[in-house]
Design a protein around this motif. Structure first.
Motif, short mmCIF file in Angstrom:
data_model
loop_
_atom_site.label_atom_id
_atom_site.label_comp_id
_atom_site.label_asym_id
_atom_site.label_seq_id
_atom_site.Cartn_x
_atom_site.Cartn_y
_atom_site.Cartn_z
N TRP A 174 0.86 -1.17 0.00
CA TRP A 174 0.00 0.00 0.00
C TRP A 174 0.90 1.23 0.00
CZ3 TRP A 174 -5.07 -0.14 -0.88
CH2 TRP A 174 -5.77 -1.33 -0.64
N ILE A 175 0.62 2.15 -0.90
CA ILE A 175 1.33 3.42 -1.01
C ILE A 175 0.28 4.52 -1.03
CG2 ILE A 175 2.78 4.82 -2.53
CD1 ILE A 175 4.15 2.23 -3.43
N ARG A 176 0.55 5.60 -0.34
CA ARG A 176 -0.43 6.68 -0.28
C ARG A 176 0.17 7.99 -0.75
NH1 ARG A 176 -0.92 7.14 6.36
NH2 ARG A 176 1.13 8.14 6.71
N GLN A 177 -0.73 8.90 -1.10
CA GLN A 177 -0.31 10.24 -1.49
C GLN A 177 -1.27 11.25 -0.87
OE1 GLN A 177 -0.08 11.09 -5.73
NE2 GLN A 177 1.59 12.53 -5.32
N ALA A 178 -0.73 12.07 -0.01
CA ALA A 178 -1.51 13.14 0.60
C ALA A 178 -1.62 14.30 -0.37
CB ALA A 178 -0.84 13.59 1.90
N PRO A 179 -2.64 15.14 -0.21
CA PRO A 179 -2.80 16.28 -1.11
C PRO A 179 -1.57 17.16 -1.15
CG PRO A 179 -4.75 15.99 0.25
CD PRO A 179 -3.72 15.04 0.78
N GLY A 180 -1.06 17.42 -2.34
CA GLY A 180 0.08 18.30 -2.50
C GLY A 180 1.41 17.71 -2.08
N LYS A 181 1.44 16.40 -1.77
CA LYS A 181 2.67 15.77 -1.32
C LYS A 181 3.05 14.60 -2.23
CE LYS A 181 2.27 17.11 3.53
NZ LYS A 181 2.40 16.66 4.94
N GLY A 182 4.21 14.07 -2.00
CA GLY A 182 4.68 12.96 -2.80
C GLY A 182 4.14 11.62 -2.33
N LEU A 183 4.53 10.59 -3.00
CA LEU A 183 4.11 9.25 -2.64
C LEU A 183 4.83 8.78 -1.37
CD1 LEU A 183 4.24 7.70 -6.21
CD2 LEU A 183 2.17 8.20 -4.90
N GLU A 184 4.10 8.09 -0.52
CA GLU A 184 4.67 7.54 0.71
C GLU A 184 4.33 6.06 0.79
OE1 GLU A 184 4.49 8.09 5.60
OE2 GLU A 184 2.87 8.88 4.35
N TRP A 185 5.35 5.23 0.86
CA TRP A 185 5.12 3.81 1.06
C TRP A 185 4.58 3.60 2.48
CZ3 TRP A 185 7.45 0.54 4.65
CH2 TRP A 185 7.14 -0.82 4.52
N VAL A 186 3.52 2.78 2.60
CA VAL A 186 2.84 2.59 3.88
C VAL A 186 3.12 1.20 4.47
CG1 VAL A 186 0.58 2.44 5.00
CG2 VAL A 186 1.01 4.21 3.28
N SER A 187 2.96 0.18 3.63
CA SER A 187 3.06 -1.18 4.16
C SER A 187 3.25 -2.16 3.02
CB SER A 187 1.79 -1.52 4.94
OG SER A 187 1.85 -2.82 5.51
N GLY A 188 3.85 -3.31 3.33
CA GLY A 188 4.03 -4.36 2.35
C GLY A 188 3.82 -5.73 2.95
N GLY A 237 -5.37 10.80 2.40
CA GLY A 237 -4.74 10.74 1.10
C GLY A 237 -5.37 9.69 0.23
N VAL A 238 -4.83 9.53 -0.94
CA VAL A 238 -5.25 8.46 -1.84
C VAL A 238 -4.37 7.25 -1.58
CG1 VAL A 238 -5.56 7.74 -4.23
CG2 VAL A 238 -6.02 10.12 -3.56
N TYR A 239 -5.01 6.13 -1.33
CA TYR A 239 -4.30 4.89 -1.03
C TYR A 239 -4.31 3.99 -2.26
CZ TYR A 239 -3.82 5.99 3.89
OH TYR A 239 -3.44 6.56 5.09
N TYR A 240 -3.11 3.60 -2.67
CA TYR A 240 -2.93 2.77 -3.85
C TYR A 240 -2.47 1.37 -3.47
CZ TYR A 240 -2.88 7.23 -6.37
OH TYR A 240 -3.20 8.46 -6.89
N CYS A 241 -3.02 0.42 -4.13
CA CYS A 241 -2.59 -0.98 -4.06
C CYS A 241 -1.56 -1.16 -5.17
CB CYS A 241 -3.83 -1.84 -4.28
SG CYS A 241 -3.54 -3.57 -4.57
N VAL A 242 -0.40 -1.73 -4.82
CA VAL A 242 0.70 -1.79 -5.76
C VAL A 242 1.37 -3.17 -5.72
CG1 VAL A 242 2.84 -0.70 -6.49
CG2 VAL A 242 1.11 0.66 -5.32
N ARG A 243 1.58 -3.73 -6.88
CA ARG A 243 2.30 -5.00 -6.96
C ARG A 243 3.80 -4.72 -7.02
NH1 ARG A 243 2.13 -9.25 -11.96
NH2 ARG A 243 3.59 -7.72 -12.83
N ALA A 244 4.58 -5.57 -6.35
CA ALA A 244 6.03 -5.47 -6.40
C ALA A 244 6.57 -6.60 -7.27
CB ALA A 244 6.61 -5.55 -4.99
#
Length: 114
Positions: free
Chosen positions: A34-48, A90-97
């Motif tokens: 899971w990676i998130r992006q807060a308004p006006g900020k960059g991407l932040e890795w949250v958990s794997g 923020g917007v939470y994205y599901c991401v494959r590694a």
């Protein structure tokens, strides 16, 4: 072909809980994040989580509050969030590694506000 679709976002008060999910195909043999992006900020890795679900990793900012899990039979990735703070918005994205973060969902909005 990988398809990832997040759901479950919404608005919650500070201190509350919320869960988001990601329905996935072409996913079960890969680690997921899971990676998130807060308004006006960059991407932040949250958990794997690894492919089998036995190993998990968390950013310090969410450790002890968020729980990542997966159900490979249902092809679904989960993120359970508790003790939410406004800075978790923020917007939470599901991401494959797959060597890198190679496949992303469209994201789901999480807003923590009173």
């Amino acid at each position: 072909q990988v398809q990832l679709e997040e759901s479950g976002g919404g608005t919650v008060q500070p201190g509350g809980s919320l869960s988001v999910s990601c329905a996935a195909s072409g996913f079960s043999t890969y680690s997921a994040n899971w990676i998130r992006q807060a308004p006006g900020k960059g991407l932040e890795w949250v958990s794997g989580i690894n492919s089998g679900g036995s190993t998990t990793w968390y950013a310090d900012s969410v450790k002890g509050r968020f729980t990542i899990s997966r159900d490979n039979y249902k092809n679904t990735l989960y993120l359970r969030m508790s003790s939410l703070k406004p800075e978790d918005s923020g917007v939470y994205y599901c991401v494959r590694a797959n060597g890198g973060f190679d496949s992303w969902g469209q994201g789901t909005q999480v807003t923590v506000s009173s």
